[in-house]
Design an enzyme around this catalytic site. Sequence first.
Site, PDB file in Angstrom:
ATOM      1  N   TRP A 351      36.357  50.209  18.352  1.00  0.00           N
ATOM      2  CA  TRP A 351      36.517  51.372  17.163  1.00  0.00           C
ATOM      3  C   TRP A 351      35.126  51.472  16.555  1.00  0.00           C
ATOM      4  O   TRP A 351      34.905  52.370  15.927  1.00  0.00           O
ATOM      5  CB  TRP A 351      37.345  51.380  16.277  1.00  0.00           C
ATOM      6  CG  TRP A 351      37.268  50.195  14.955  1.00  0.00           C
ATOM      7  CD1 TRP A 351      36.799  48.996  15.351  1.00  0.00           C
ATOM      8  CD2 TRP A 351      37.674  50.466  13.843  1.00  0.00           C
ATOM      9  NE1 TRP A 351      36.526  48.537  13.936  1.00  0.00           N
ATOM     10  CE2 TRP A 351      37.152  49.285  13.204  1.00  0.00           C
ATOM     11  CE3 TRP A 351      37.897  51.719  13.120  1.00  0.00           C
ATOM     12  CZ2 TRP A 351      37.133  49.441  11.777  1.00  0.00           C
ATOM     13  CZ3 TRP A 351      38.072  51.395  11.818  1.00  0.00           C
ATOM     14  CH2 TRP A 351      37.771  50.213  11.163  1.00  0.00           C
ATOM     15  N   ASP A 352      33.800  50.614  16.694  1.00  0.00           N
ATOM     16  CA  ASP A 352      32.766  50.314  16.046  1.00  0.00           C
ATOM     17  C   ASP A 352      31.873  51.985  16.169  1.00  0.00           C
ATOM     18  O   ASP A 352      31.013  52.103  15.586  1.00  0.00           O
ATOM     19  CB  ASP A 352      31.925  49.560  16.459  1.00  0.00           C
ATOM     20  CG  ASP A 352      32.650  47.942  16.372  1.00  0.00           C
ATOM     21  OD1 ASP A 352      33.706  47.780  16.782  1.00  0.00           O
ATOM     22  OD2 ASP A 352      32.153  47.132  15.627  1.00  0.00           O
ATOM     23  N   GLU A 490      42.492  42.668  10.361  1.00  0.00           N
ATOM     24  CA  GLU A 490      43.033  41.873  11.691  1.00  0.00           C
ATOM     25  C   GLU A 490      43.807  40.652  11.327  1.00  0.00           C
ATOM     26  O   GLU A 490      44.218  39.799  11.822  1.00  0.00           O
ATOM     27  CB  GLU A 490      42.038  41.767  12.784  1.00  0.00           C
ATOM     28  CG  GLU A 490      41.254  42.809  13.430  1.00  0.00           C
ATOM     29  CD  GLU A 490      40.321  42.390  14.355  1.00  0.00           C
ATOM     30  OE1 GLU A 490      39.725  41.426  14.160  1.00  0.00           O
ATOM     31  OE2 GLU A 490      40.255  43.243  15.342  1.00  0.00           O
ATOM     32  N   LYS A 610      40.927  40.583   6.089  1.00  0.00           N
ATOM     33  CA  LYS A 610      39.787  40.352   6.552  1.00  0.00           C
ATOM     34  C   LYS A 610      38.589  41.361   6.237  1.00  0.00           C
ATOM     35  O   LYS A 610      37.464  41.084   5.867  1.00  0.00           O
ATOM     36  CB  LYS A 610      39.745  40.554   8.126  1.00  0.00           C
ATOM     37  CG  LYS A 610      38.529  40.401   8.967  1.00  0.00           C
ATOM     38  CD  LYS A 610      38.979  40.051  10.288  1.00  0.00           C
ATOM     39  CE  LYS A 610      37.684  39.827  11.245  1.00  0.00           C
ATOM     40  NZ  LYS A 610      37.799  40.163  12.753  1.00  0.00           N
ATOM     41  N   GLN A 611      38.903  42.639   6.149  1.00  0.00           N
ATOM     42  CA  GLN A 611      37.941  43.904   5.937  1.00  0.00           C
ATOM     43  C   GLN A 611      38.813  44.796   5.459  1.00  0.00           C
ATOM     44  O   GLN A 611      39.787  45.013   5.159  1.00  0.00           O
ATOM     45  CB  GLN A 611      37.214  44.065   7.354  1.00  0.00           C
ATOM     46  CG  GLN A 611      38.386  44.595   8.306  1.00  0.00           C
ATOM     47  CD  GLN A 611      37.677  44.701   9.728  1.00  0.00           C
ATOM     48  OE1 GLN A 611      38.173  43.692  10.321  1.00  0.00           O
ATOM     49  NE2 GLN A 611      37.130  45.553  10.242  1.00  0.00           N
TER      50      GLN A 611
HETATM   51  C1  BGC Z   1      36.295  43.568  13.524  1.00  0.00           C
HETATM   52  C2  BGC Z   1      36.731  44.623  14.279  1.00  0.00           C
HETATM   53  C3  BGC Z   1      35.410  45.311  14.889  1.00  0.00           C
HETATM   54  C4  BGC Z   1      35.185  43.938  15.890  1.00  0.00           C
HETATM   55  C5  BGC Z   1      33.881  44.460  16.896  1.00  0.00           C
HETATM   56  C6  BGC Z   1      35.861  42.236  14.566  1.00  0.00           C
HETATM   57  O1  BGC Z   1      35.777  41.246  13.836  1.00  0.00           O
HETATM   58  O2  BGC Z   1      37.354  42.996  12.957  1.00  0.00           O
HETATM   59  O3  BGC Z   1      36.928  45.595  13.414  1.00  0.00           O
HETATM   60  O4  BGC Z   1      35.787  46.391  15.798  1.00  0.00           O
HETATM   61  O5  BGC Z   1      34.808  42.786  15.385  1.00  0.00           O
HETATM   62  O6  BGC Z   1      32.766  44.499  16.081  1.00  0.00           O
END
Ligand code: BGC
Length: 794
Positions: A351-352, A490, A610-611
């Site tokens: 989704w970046d 995540e 995580k984020q």
């Molecule tokens: C992140 C995701 C991201 C992916 C690729 C993961 O560590 O949690 O949000 O899309 O990395 O960058």
Amino acid sequence: MNPWRLVYRSPRPEDEGLREALCTLGNGYFATRGAAAEAVADGVRYPGSYISGCYDRAASSVGGHPVDNEDLVNVPNWLPLTFRAGREDWLAGGDPRLTEERVELDMLRGVLERVFRVRHHGGATTLVRQRRLVSMSDPHLAALEVSLLPENWDGELTVLSALDGGVANSGVARYRTLPGRHLRSLGSGGRTPEELWLRTATRASDVGIALAARTRVSRGAAPGSAAVRARGDWIGCELRLPAVLGQAVTLEKTVALHTSRDHAAGSPLSAARTSLARADSFDTLLRCHAAAWRRLWQRCSVDIDDQEDQRILRLHLFHILQTLSPHTADLDVGVPARGLHGEAYRGHVFWDELFVLPFLNLRFPETARGLLRYRWRRLPEARAAARAQGLRGAAFPWQSATTGREETQRWHLNPRSGRWLVDNSRLQRHVNIAVAYNVWQHYQATGDTRFLTDFGAELLLEAARTLADLAVYDHRLRRYVIRGVMGPDEYHDAYPGRDLPGVDDNAYTNVMTVWVLRRVPEVLDALPGPARRDLRERLDLSRAETDRFARMTRRMRVPFHDGVISQFAGYENLAELDWAGYRAAYGDIRRLDRILEAEGDTCNRYRAGKQADVLMLMYLLSEEELTATLHGLGYESDSALLARTVDYYLARTAHGSTLSSVVHAWVLARADRRASWRFLRDALRSDIDDVQRGTTAEGIHLGAMAGTVDLVTRCYTGLTIRDGRLCLDPVLPEEFGFLAFPLRFRGHWNVRLRFRAGGTEIGVPPSRLPPVPVRVRGQTVEAVPGMPVRLAAR
Ligand code: BGC
């Protein structure tokens, strides 16, 4: 310090991977890591090259389970070039004879320079200078120039220059037990150093790849004898040259690279040979390449006064452009999360793009459009995925590569415990939100109705439909609910003790679904009448379905607890983590998931993310928009609720993704400038300092790189485009004395914005186009082409 240069002196082996990733050169078509020309993959050095969108699939098994992975392919290495004095050994990667090495990345011109001294046996020394480019003016060409200066000896030098197809995907230690050989050799040829070629194809996807190389002496010595050698998937030539004390001899190696995916090309081999035959000398290639970079910088520079931050912002811009350049616009590719710089995440698309497209929309809208087309071309696959789950519309996969089928691994390795674990991350249905959001933002930024008519509206509507179909009406709650998903965080992929994976009513997914559904009538309204009727008919989009969408925008469930928005239903039942205790025990706890799993525990039990997850709402939506969306759902919402929510999650986030700092810097920009600045600095340092210790070597973090540029240019300036007006509301961090950048606004190229404490200046370049309506803090002015406007700060 030169803010256009990244300089490394005598790199240490443990930093080699990082340096290679950050010194990658690319042009949006292909990229090559900044490995030494004499290096092979040996556990320290990793000379990888990747072609945008060139993937291959391989089957294997993990712990007895069959797995099937698609990798961005490490294609034949075009770099190999080494030499020897007399009969001694060839100079090799990490050779102890190589000393005083200095590597410099010139970001202004896109050139990697390297200088070192070789101490031969017996005290003789040779000074070596190299310059390398991957052409931004002709995306099929790359070149390496090498100059050798015998400093205190005479004799004979032999140079070995080769193309090496014997490479594999082995850049990421965690994946090394899985098959990584993606190329099959289709032969090599050429009789002189003037033209050697190598043909390969990927094993399963059958992409033909051809390289043709020319190595010649350009200055300093008459070419001596030459011999061509070939073995299997390797071909090279040896050139013998007289070595004369104090006289440098310069060679240049020029390489052309084509694949069967190229447009307007015959066979990859004939295309590569033709490109090579037409390629100019190194100096001319460099001139055209540097001019192409100059034009790119003119379109997207971001100037600030702090030289170190300036340099990092340039590094980020540089790598974004090397991954996604104007050459990418016409390719069928998405946004690879880790650039074309390494093999982490197998080069997949997540989704970046949510973090990357806002930057491109305002500078390179054609490239943004091309990336959205990547999604549009994968609608059939996404529709099939939705159908298979009994849903209408299109279910975009969490990880995507060639076909757009789900590429998320089913198992992932925790290197800390050595265990392979079930990977539920495909439950991140919010990828549909990213696609729809980007369509709408692209339209807002460009006003491009044709884009919407041609494919944007279809993409948004199909993504919206699946999101809506994920929701079911809960009669007890009298609300629509979305069960069994994962939010961006995540670290929460299930409820403790529940067998089924996923969580219910993730606030980000639910609120953004409503936001997307609210766009549906607006998108339909924006289409010309016949196109609207056409699309509704084609998609069989009934009034009943859009009425259901409208009901959801009034009755979707959003959970709350303790006066804040809950990340998901039942979040309040989770335990608090002993953050101080874990920090004391482990120091760096960004990968809390791995730490807890290795302890036999799981993040699912804790209020520890995580984020940014809930806070993503404030990243994507303005306070007014978010409040209006929540009010529309019948929930109370005000600034105080949002402020409490920020504080609450800020205290419970491990920042295990580099995206997290970008989002936190954004949401704090107005409420807490100091904290926002600290997060921005973290995000700026993500890759240059490899803050996640070891991840940058496997590929840059493109989302975080683009996010920092976007933060500086859109967030701190309050830049939005509303109703065709450029709206600004600057709150520069105190550390910025000054900020200036160009952007593309509708038909105008290079509208220059300058911000200082004293005020804002807008310069629209002369043209016959209509003036740009600008709104700065309630004041509206027309910026007439050729007449800069200055607005004093109030
Ligand atoms: C992140 C995701 C991201 C992916 C690729 C993961 O560590 O949690 O949000 O899309 O990395 O960058």
